[in-house]
Design a protein around this motif. Structure first.
Motif, mmCIF file in Angstrom:
data_model
loop_
_atom_site.group_PDB
_atom_site.id
_atom_site.type_symbol
_atom_site.label_atom_id
_atom_site.label_comp_id
_atom_site.label_asym_id
_atom_site.label_seq_id
_atom_site.Cartn_x
_atom_site.Cartn_y
_atom_site.Cartn_z
ATOM 1 N N VAL A 151 2.280 9.770 -10.038
ATOM 2 C CA VAL A 151 1.407 9.904 -11.216
ATOM 3 C C VAL A 151 0.737 11.266 -11.222
ATOM 4 N N PHE A 152 0.160 11.650 -10.101
ATOM 5 C CA PHE A 152 -0.532 12.931 -10.049
ATOM 6 C C PHE A 152 0.444 14.092 -10.175
ATOM 7 N N ASP A 153 1.646 13.915 -9.643
ATOM 8 C CA ASP A 153 2.656 14.965 -9.774
ATOM 9 C C ASP A 153 3.071 15.131 -11.233
ATOM 10 N N SER A 154 3.278 14.021 -11.925
ATOM 11 C CA SER A 154 3.684 14.134 -13.331
ATOM 12 C C SER A 154 2.534 14.666 -14.191
ATOM 13 N N LEU A 155 1.298 14.315 -13.841
ATOM 14 C CA LEU A 155 0.164 14.852 -14.592
ATOM 15 C C LEU A 155 -0.014 16.350 -14.348
ATOM 16 N N SER A 156 0.306 16.794 -13.146
ATOM 17 C CA SER A 156 0.169 18.226 -12.866
ATOM 18 C C SER A 156 1.250 19.039 -13.564
ATOM 19 N N LEU A 157 2.417 18.424 -13.797
ATOM 20 C CA LEU A 157 3.492 19.141 -14.484
ATOM 21 C C LEU A 157 3.242 19.240 -15.977
ATOM 22 N N ALA A 169 -2.594 8.339 -20.198
ATOM 23 C CA ALA A 169 -1.376 8.420 -19.391
ATOM 24 C C ALA A 169 -1.703 8.240 -17.913
ATOM 25 N N MET A 170 -2.815 8.804 -17.505
ATOM 26 C CA MET A 170 -3.219 8.661 -16.106
ATOM 27 C C MET A 170 -3.587 7.207 -15.800
ATOM 28 N N ALA A 171 -4.310 6.552 -16.678
ATOM 29 C CA ALA A 171 -4.710 5.160 -16.468
ATOM 30 C C ALA A 171 -3.484 4.257 -16.421
ATOM 31 N N ASP A 172 -2.516 4.511 -17.282
ATOM 32 C CA ASP A 172 -1.287 3.712 -17.289
ATOM 33 C C ASP A 172 -0.507 3.911 -15.991
ATOM 34 N N GLY A 173 -0.438 5.137 -15.531
ATOM 35 C CA GLY A 173 0.269 5.423 -14.283
ATOM 36 C C GLY A 173 -0.417 4.807 -13.076
ATOM 37 N N VAL A 174 -1.745 4.869 -13.055
ATOM 38 C CA VAL A 174 -2.495 4.269 -11.948
ATOM 39 C C VAL A 174 -2.319 2.757 -11.954
ATOM 40 N N LEU A 224 0.825 -1.213 0.000
ATOM 41 C CA LEU A 224 0.000 0.000 0.000
ATOM 42 C C LEU A 224 0.858 1.262 0.000
ATOM 43 N N LEU A 225 1.951 1.217 0.730
ATOM 44 C CA LEU A 225 2.867 2.361 0.731
ATOM 45 C C LEU A 225 3.424 2.598 -0.666
ATOM 46 N N GLY A 226 3.780 1.512 -1.352
ATOM 47 C CA GLY A 226 4.267 1.646 -2.727
ATOM 48 C C GLY A 226 3.200 2.194 -3.658
ATOM 49 N N THR A 227 1.969 1.776 -3.456
ATOM 50 C CA THR A 227 0.880 2.279 -4.293
ATOM 51 C C THR A 227 0.635 3.764 -4.053
ATOM 52 N N VAL A 228 0.622 4.175 -2.799
ATOM 53 C CA VAL A 228 0.410 5.587 -2.494
ATOM 54 C C VAL A 228 1.548 6.430 -3.074
ATOM 55 N N THR A 229 2.769 5.953 -2.921
ATOM 56 C CA THR A 229 3.911 6.674 -3.483
ATOM 57 C C THR A 229 3.801 6.761 -5.002
ATOM 58 N N GLY A 230 3.398 5.667 -5.634
ATOM 59 C CA GLY A 230 3.220 5.666 -7.095
ATOM 60 C C GLY A 230 2.113 6.600 -7.536
ATOM 61 N N MET A 231 1.028 6.631 -6.781
ATOM 62 C CA MET A 231 -0.075 7.537 -7.129
ATOM 63 C C MET A 231 0.355 8.997 -6.999
ATOM 64 N N ILE A 232 1.129 9.281 -5.966
ATOM 65 C CA ILE A 232 1.630 10.655 -5.811
ATOM 66 C C ILE A 232 2.490 11.027 -7.005
#
Length: 155
Positions: free
Chosen positions: A88-94, A102-107, A78-86
């Motif tokens: 993904v959202f960080d790269s999408l915001s940039l 791209a979001m679906a692939d990252g999730v 779960l920690l790895g998933t939360v870190t990965g989601m952060i």
């Protein structure tokens, strides 16, 4: 990955211990019991119980560590998933383009640690359950073999 490796290494060590070392120790314990003259007094039966508990305690020794590692695996996933989601959202915001693909692939990539953590925990839980079953069976077999060995020696 390190927790999974530690869990499987400990499980493999227990399997080898049970197949090799424990069987030799069990045979030595039964031989020592047969060599005793007294098999029926309270002190003899207490000694037999102490010997069997010590032998089984050595077999049971790493169970708390195995249970701890099994419990930690899903949490690390779960920690790895939360870190990965952060990430993904960080790269999408940039990137200014909010591409759904791209979001679906990252999730999807971000949820893999949870899947792995759960899979390792399930396999570890199966091993822990099997080891506990082996210990219960060994306890009964040890008492039965010691009683039978005394009967055979006196016959």
């Amino acid at each position: 990955m390190l927790v999974a490796m530690a869990l499987f290494a400990l499980a493999l060590e227990r399997l080898i211990y049970w197949r090799v070392t424990h069987r030799r120790a069990r045979r030595a314990l039964i031989d020592a019991w047969i060599q005793r003259r007294d098999h029926v007094s309270w002190s003899a039966l207490t000694l037999r119980e102490v010997w069997t508990r010590e032998l089984l305690a050595r077999l049971r020794q790493p169970l708390p560590w195995l249970k701890l590692l099994v419990a930690v695996c899903p949490l690390l996933g779960l920690l790895g998933t939360v870190t990965g989601m952060i990430q993904v959202f960080d790269s999408l915001s940039l990137s200014d383009s909010g591409q759904a693909r791209a979001m679906a692939d990252g999730v999807a990539r971000a949820t893999l640690p949870t899947l792995v953590g759960m899979a390792v925990a399930v396999v570890g839980l199966l091993f822990v359950s099997r080891l506990e079953q082996i210990i219960r069976r060994e306890d009964q077999r040890l008492h039965d073999r010691m009683a039978r060995a005394v009967e055979d020696a006196h016959a």
